[in-house]
Scaffold this motif. Structure first.
Motif, PDB file in Angstrom:
ATOM      1  N   ASP A  14      27.128  29.022  32.001  1.00 62.18           N
ATOM      2  CA  ASP A  14      25.607  29.107  31.057  1.00 62.18           C
ATOM      3  C   ASP A  14      25.343  27.980  30.190  1.00 62.18           C
ATOM      4  N   SER A  15      25.962  26.974  30.304  1.00 57.06           N
ATOM      5  CA  SER A  15      25.763  25.756  29.545  1.00 57.06           C
ATOM      6  C   SER A  15      24.517  24.891  30.055  1.00 57.06           C
ATOM      7  N   LYS A  16      23.740  23.955  29.107  1.00 56.47           N
ATOM      8  CA  LYS A  16      22.830  23.377  29.895  1.00 56.47           C
ATOM      9  C   LYS A  16      23.510  22.236  30.858  1.00 56.47           C
ATOM     10  N   GLU A  17      24.428  21.869  30.816  1.00 52.55           N
ATOM     11  CA  GLU A  17      24.990  21.046  31.794  1.00 52.55           C
ATOM     12  C   GLU A  17      25.263  21.672  33.332  1.00 52.55           C
ATOM     13  N   SER A  18      25.685  22.976  33.060  1.00 59.83           N
ATOM     14  CA  SER A  18      25.877  23.917  34.048  1.00 59.83           C
ATOM     15  C   SER A  18      24.586  23.861  34.876  1.00 59.83           C
ATOM     16  N   TRP A  19      23.542  24.231  33.984  1.00 63.94           N
ATOM     17  CA  TRP A  19      22.310  24.371  34.651  1.00 63.94           C
ATOM     18  C   TRP A  19      21.705  23.406  35.135  1.00 63.94           C
ATOM     19  N   LEU A  20      21.706  22.018  34.694  1.00 61.78           N
ATOM     20  CA  LEU A  20      21.620  20.672  35.218  1.00 61.78           C
ATOM     21  C   LEU A  20      22.078  20.574  36.630  1.00 61.78           C
ATOM     22  N   LEU A  21      23.219  20.815  36.561  1.00 61.33           N
ATOM     23  CA  LEU A  21      24.158  20.793  37.755  1.00 61.33           C
ATOM     24  C   LEU A  21      23.520  21.704  39.142  1.00 61.33           C
ATOM     25  N   HIS A  22      23.303  22.972  38.487  1.00 59.47           N
ATOM     26  CA  HIS A  22      22.924  24.062  39.435  1.00 59.47           C
ATOM     27  C   HIS A  22      21.452  23.742  40.137  1.00 59.47           C
ATOM     28  N   LEU A  23      20.437  23.003  39.148  1.00 60.17           N
ATOM     29  CA  LEU A  23      19.423  22.681  39.458  1.00 60.17           C
ATOM     30  C   LEU A  23      19.531  21.399  40.709  1.00 60.17           C
ATOM     31  N   LYS A  24      20.281  20.603  40.197  1.00 59.01           N
ATOM     32  CA  LYS A  24      20.680  19.417  41.072  1.00 59.01           C
ATOM     33  C   LYS A  24      20.971  19.909  42.575  1.00 59.01           C
ATOM     34  N   GLN A  25      22.118  20.828  42.494  1.00 56.81           N
ATOM     35  CA  GLN A  25      22.537  21.231  43.702  1.00 56.81           C
ATOM     36  C   GLN A  25      21.401  22.124  44.794  1.00 56.81           C
ATOM     37  N   LEU A  26      20.547  22.780  44.081  1.00 55.75           N
ATOM     38  CA  LEU A  26      19.389  23.278  44.608  1.00 55.75           C
ATOM     39  C   LEU A  26      18.583  22.186  45.328  1.00 55.75           C
ATOM     40  N   GLU A  27      18.125  21.148  44.452  1.00 55.51           N
ATOM     41  CA  GLU A  27      17.433  20.213  44.884  1.00 55.51           C
ATOM     42  C   GLU A  27      17.860  19.331  46.053  1.00 55.51           C
TER      43      GLU A  27
END
Length: 87
Positions: A47-60
């Protein structure tokens, strides 16, 4: 004509999957924006900001791959049809 029918079927399911995945990505982006505005990110790995950014990148990346696969299927079918017509 059979190749065109197969392509249409493939495109229908591919576009439906793409649209569903796009909705998920949009919802996740909204969650990220809300967390950014409220500084609601956690400190844990999931739930960290970095985890969210990685998650969004993977979705993209998954959306890009899906779109490229659809495009490639169209191009390949067009090439196959041209080959059949020229044969």
């Amino acid at each position: 004509m059979e190749k065109i029918r197969e392509l249409i079927s493939l495109l229908e399911s591919g576009v439906e999957d793409y649209d569903a995945q796009l909705k998920v990505m949009q919802a996740e982006r909204l969650k990220y924006i809300r967390l950014s505005m409220t500084n609601g990110f956690g400190t844990e790995e999931g739930d960290s900001k970095e985890s969210w950014l990685l998650h969004l990148k993977q979705l993209e990346d998954a959306l890009t791959l899906r779109r490229d696969s659809i495009r490639q299927a169209i191009q390949q079918t067009a090439e196959d049809i041209q080959k059949e017509e020229n044969a």
